[in-house]
Design an enzyme around this catalytic site. Structure first.
Site, PDB file in Angstrom:
ATOM      1  N   HIS A  30     -13.564   3.507  -6.799  1.00 16.18           N
ATOM      2  CA  HIS A  30     -12.800   3.664  -5.556  1.00 16.18           C
ATOM      3  C   HIS A  30     -11.677   2.626  -5.473  1.00 16.18           C
ATOM      4  O   HIS A  30     -10.511   2.976  -5.202  1.00 16.18           O
ATOM      5  CB  HIS A  30     -13.740   3.519  -4.356  1.00 16.18           C
ATOM      6  CG  HIS A  30     -13.072   3.699  -3.038  1.00 16.18           C
ATOM      7  ND1 HIS A  30     -12.964   4.920  -2.407  1.00 16.18           N
ATOM      8  CD2 HIS A  30     -12.444   2.807  -2.212  1.00 16.18           C
ATOM      9  CE1 HIS A  30     -12.316   4.780  -1.268  1.00 16.18           C
ATOM     10  NE2 HIS A  30     -11.992   3.505  -1.121  1.00 16.18           N
ATOM     11  N   GLU A  31     -12.019   1.365  -5.705  1.00 15.58           N
ATOM     12  CA  GLU A  31     -11.011   0.309  -5.621  1.00 15.58           C
ATOM     13  C   GLU A  31     -10.017   0.396  -6.775  1.00 15.58           C
ATOM     14  O   GLU A  31      -8.847   0.018  -6.621  1.00 15.58           O
ATOM     15  CB  GLU A  31     -11.688  -1.062  -5.605  1.00 15.58           C
ATOM     16  CG  GLU A  31     -12.629  -1.289  -4.425  1.00 15.58           C
ATOM     17  CD  GLU A  31     -11.936  -1.108  -3.079  1.00 15.58           C
ATOM     18  OE1 GLU A  31     -10.723  -1.353  -2.983  1.00 15.58           O
ATOM     19  OE2 GLU A  31     -12.618  -0.714  -2.109  1.00 15.58           O
ATOM     20  N   HIS A  34      -7.192   2.560  -5.667  1.00 10.62           N
ATOM     21  CA  HIS A  34      -6.221   1.809  -4.866  1.00 10.62           C
ATOM     22  C   HIS A  34      -5.358   0.904  -5.757  1.00 10.62           C
ATOM     23  O   HIS A  34      -4.136   0.819  -5.571  1.00 10.62           O
ATOM     24  CB  HIS A  34      -6.943   0.936  -3.835  1.00 10.62           C
ATOM     25  CG  HIS A  34      -7.621   1.709  -2.742  1.00 10.62           C
ATOM     26  ND1 HIS A  34      -7.005   2.720  -2.033  1.00 10.62           N
ATOM     27  CD2 HIS A  34      -8.879   1.612  -2.216  1.00 10.62           C
ATOM     28  CE1 HIS A  34      -7.825   3.202  -1.128  1.00 10.62           C
ATOM     29  NE2 HIS A  34      -8.976   2.552  -1.225  1.00 10.62           N
TER      30      HIS A  34
END
Length: 374
Positions: A30-31, A34
């Protein structure tokens, strides 16, 4: 030390270890979404952390990003350069910002891309994991074979036995155990004409289903458990498409379940939190690597969906603010954003408490305490 405690300790350690692995993979991907999107849009990334608190190990890459592995493995974050609003930081902090590399100076589109990349990465992870399983292990199909019959249930009264294979219900063929569940749940307290295969021959058995309340609706129950899974090898293109289809299926079913809970058509007892995930992680880990990977893929879809909910604090809430900014031509007033974030925190806190209550109820803690009290 009592035997029950000795039994619980290994289960707890296994569940905790599996939970850390599962959560670590999901948070990292997920990170990473980003991070990659920020680099693409020209935003400097200051910190990439897996976990919170004091770091166990850290290093700085050539781009100036500090990569950290922290002690508390309950999430992670990416710190973007100039992520704060200028009015929220001191003059010294503003003076240290690199022109053109700050997050808040980017266009609405660029900021939305960076924020949306996290959930998108979770969906892509699920597709890749499912496709990889289908390529190397095979596509799992849960056969409509009865593994166990619940005593005094509808199936037991009708004479169904373990190892019976349900071939059809009425004129509708049954190819998977999911087909059997779908037909039974939509026919509460009704007599179904089942064609089963037993001892090399087909035979017909009439089964009257039981009824269970689920929210404001009634669902049918048969009183059987399945568990016979067959892995069918498929081509690489079929496996890739199967990964996309399975991800979409989980997404649509999750949306449907949430909508039914909100409308009251489905009970909220299925809503679980970290404790339930930890317990399931340990149980799934016992079944093998393939089952654990499938579990991670399913949770990855759920994590992506949850983060897209239009709740301030979550990625979906930020996207909602950016959408409003695009329509207005300027950001929402600071007071409106502050109230939105406060409301979002309140909603998340309530959901967390409710999910944890469900988890403790599911784990039987309250029954155990009631037993101690007498």
């Amino acid at each position: 030390m009592p035997r029950s405690v000795l039994t619980i300790i290994p289960d707890f350690v296994r569940s905790a270890g599996a939970f850390i692995v599962v959560l670590g993979v999901l948070v990292f991907v997920h990170e990473l979404g980003h991070y990659l999107a920020a680099r693409w849009r020209g935003v400097r990334v200051e910190v990439f952390s897996i976990g919170f608190g004091r770091s166990i190990k850290s290093w700085t890459d050539k781009a100036g990003t500090v990569w950290k592995l922290a002690w508390i493995p309950l999430g992670g974050y990416v710190k973007l350069h100039g992520q704060e609003r200028p009015q929220d930081v001191s003059d010294d902090v503003r003076a240290s910002w690199i022109p053109g590399r700050t997050f808040h100076d980017k266009s609405v589109l660029s900021r939305a891309i960076v924020v949306a990349a996290g959930p998108i990465a979770n969906f892509l992870l699920a597709m890749v994991l499912f496709a990889g399983l289908y390529i190397f292990v095979g596509q799992p199909v849960t056969l409509p074979v009865i593994a166990a019959v619940v005593p005094d249930g509808a199936a037991a009264r009708a004479g169904l036995l373990p190892n019976d294979r349900v071939v059809a219900i009425g004129d509708e063929p049954i190819n998977t155990f999911e087909d059997l569940q779908r037909v039974v749940t939509t026919h509460p307290s009704q007599t179904l004409a089942m064609t089963i295969h037993r001892d090399g021959a087909d035979r017909r058995i009439d089964v009257t289903t039981e009824t269970r309340a689920s929210g404001i609706n009634q669902v049918g129950m048969l009183g059987v458990r399945g568990g016979l899974t067959e892995y069918r090898h498929v081509s690489v293109p079929a496996a890739l498409w199967g990964g996309v289809r399975q991800t979409w299926l989980i997404t649509s079913e999750t949306f449907k379940g949430v909508a039914q809970m909100i409308s009251g058509a489905r009970g909220t007892e299925e809503l679980g939190g970290p404790l339930r995930i930890a317990q399931l992680s340990g149980q799934v880990a016992q079944l093998g690597v393939a089952s654990l990977i499938s579990f991670i893929a399913m949770l990855s879809v759920n994590l992506g969906l949850i983060n897209l909910f239009p709740i301030p604090v979550l990625d979906g809430g930020h996207l909602l603010f950016y959408f409003a900014e695009a329509l207005r031509g300027r950001p929402l007033p600071p007071r409106a954003q502050e109230y939105g974030f406060r409301a979002g925190l309140a909603v998340l806190a309530c959901l967390f408490v409710f999910a944890t209550w469900n988890d403790l109820t599911h784990l039987g803690l309250f029954r155990w305490v009631a037993g101690l009290v007498g």
